[in-house]
Design an enzyme around this catalytic site. Structure first.
Site: not given
Ligand code: GDP
Ligand code: IMO
Ligand code: MG
Length: 434
Positions: A13, A16, A40-41, A225
């Protein structure tokens, strides 16, 4: 043009999705190489907030190809739902644009049921998985009994094999966990419908990547991840079941290291983690709550509140080593605006263990290989930095950042030895300093 690898440098999270969306403007292929719909991206662009779980994060750029690579585990129901959602927004997700490697593995409904049952059975030692069937599917892959995406090309045989696998999983569900079995024929029928829909998307993923690289096209490799969730190098057993690091791009897509020209680690300006397991800089106080609320730190996939803490440079140094990072993309710097003092962990110290000179034992090396019990003995050593009051979400050049924000970024570069080449100051595509 070469391959660029984008990985998460913390516990996932990190942003990416938004970084891949940014870089995709120059790519011809974006390829996901690990994980499944546990990811979840988020991509915020063109007036939409997309939450992508399996479809690569470059999909909004009309002129590029997207590939779900061999290292990915695919839940066909989730993929079809995601494709429908994108199509409803007018995004082309047809077979000429979205490809699925025939060697990717398939998540069955019973893998999901097993994931839930197994994590519940762990009781207090639960990992807190996303319950998407990730662990059981990779386990079946390693045991050489799982179905692959390519099996969807022959429907009759596929139905039979799905039903057979469901029966085997049902026995485990009932005998080991006292859980409800799933109806094999119904699951097989559902999966046959998905197979019909997805079969035209199947391809030899490695051959596609090889062809694109040979033609001089840019291939952007997208991780799910992050480093500390990596099966080998993360905080085992509180990890996911795939290779989340740069090496995973090579095995998960099927090409060689000489093509990789840049490895970019995405890191948040602070640290978060979803699920259980050690987290040295975790803040269990109102500072952590503030970061969670301002940063909107709730899981993209499960909605769970994310655990929040200070930035940890010991971890970022570890990320630089394991991935061979060339650069950092630092996201969510804007979330720290308005905090008077900021802390960053620069080393760890171990309680009660003294060296010959009588000082506490100190390390700047992330002690991952000795296990979580060992990691739990270490406490972060913080350096305090000044915060800044200004809203930086409108800043578009590094020189225009408040001095304290510039110093915060410079400190990371200096202490980790890796330059920060992109800074996120908001979730929108254009809210970035490059
Ligand atoms: P990922 O799994 O690495 O793709 O990240 P996620 O999408 O799960 O979580 C990142 C969250 O931060 C999302 O809600 C993005 O919209 C938000 N986000 C990403 N970059 C920035 C930033 O520079 N500033 C803020 N405020 N939010 C951001
Ligand atoms: P993105 O790509 C954050 C965490 C789960 C749990 C552990 C194992 O959005 O960064 P799993 O279901 O993979 O067997 O769970 O890994 N986890 C993540 N945490 N971002 C993710 O993906 C994750 N995918 C799995 O919360 O701790
Ligand atoms: Mg994510």
């Amino acid at each position: 043009m070469p391959a660029i690898v984008v990985v998460g440098a913390q516990w996932g999270d990190e942003g990416k999705g938004r970084v891949v969306d940014w870089l995709a403007r120059e790519a011809q292929l974006v390829a996901r190489f690990n994980g499944g719909d546990n990811a979840g991206h988020t991509v915020v662009a063109q007036g939409h907030t997309l939450k992508l779980h399996l479809v690569p994060s470059g999909i909004l750029h009309p002129d590029l190809l997207s590939l779900i690579g061999a290292g990915v585990v695919v839940n066909p129901a989730q993929l079809v739902a995601e494709m429908d959602e994108l199509a409803a927004l007018g995004v082309d997700v047809g077979p000429s644009r979205l490809k699925i490697s025939a060697a990717a593995h398939i998540i069955l409904s019973t893998h999901r049921a097993l994931d839930g049952a197994r994590d519940a059975a762990r009781g207090r030692g639960a990992i807190g998985t996303t319950k998407r069937g990730i662990g059981p599917t990779y386990a079946d892959k390693a045991a050489r009994v799982n179905l692959r995406a390519g099996d969807m090309a022959s429907p009759e045989h596929f139905a039979e094999r799905v039903a057979e696998a469901v029966r085997a999983h049902n026995r485990r569900l009932q005998e080991q966990y006292g859980a409800e079995p799933l109806p094999p024929e119904q699951v097989a029928a559902d999966y046959c419908a998905y197979a019909q829909r997805l079969a035209p998307h199947l391809t030899d993923g490695s051959a596609l990547v090889g062809e694109m690289l040979a033609a001089g096209e840019m291939v952007l490799c997208e991780a799910a991840q992050g480093l500390l969730l990596d099966l080998d190098h993360g905080t085992y057993p509180y990890v996911t079941s795939s290779s989340t690091v740069a090496g995973g791009a090579l095995t998960g897509l099927g090409f060689g290291p000489r093509h990789v020209s840049r490895v970019i680690g995405v890191a948040k300006a602070y640290t978060t983690r979803v699920g259980a397991g050690p987290f040295p800089t975790e803040l269990l106080d109102e500072v952590g709550d503030r970061i969670r609320e301002v940063g909107g730190e709730y899981g993209t996939t499960t909605g769970r509140p994310r655990r929040c803490g200070w930035l940890d440079l010991v971890i970022l140094r570890y990320a630089a080593r394991i991935n061979g990072l060339d650069e950092f993309a630092l996201t969510k710097l804007d979330v720290l605006s308005g905090m008077e003092r900021l802390k960053v962990a620069v080393a760890y110290e171990r309680d009660g263990v003294r060296t010959e000179r009588g000082r506490r034992e100190r390390t700047e090396v992330f002690p991952a290989e000795f296990g979580v019990e060992s990691l739990a003995q270490w406490r972060p050593v913080y350096e305090e930095l000044s915060g800044w009051a200004e809203d930086i979400s409108v800043v578009r050049s590094r020189g225009d950042l408040p001095l304290a924000a510039r110093e915060y970024v410079a400190r990371i570069e200096e202490r980790v030895g890796v330059p920060v080449t992109l800074i996120g100051v908001g979730p929108e595509r254009e809210q970035a300093i490059v």
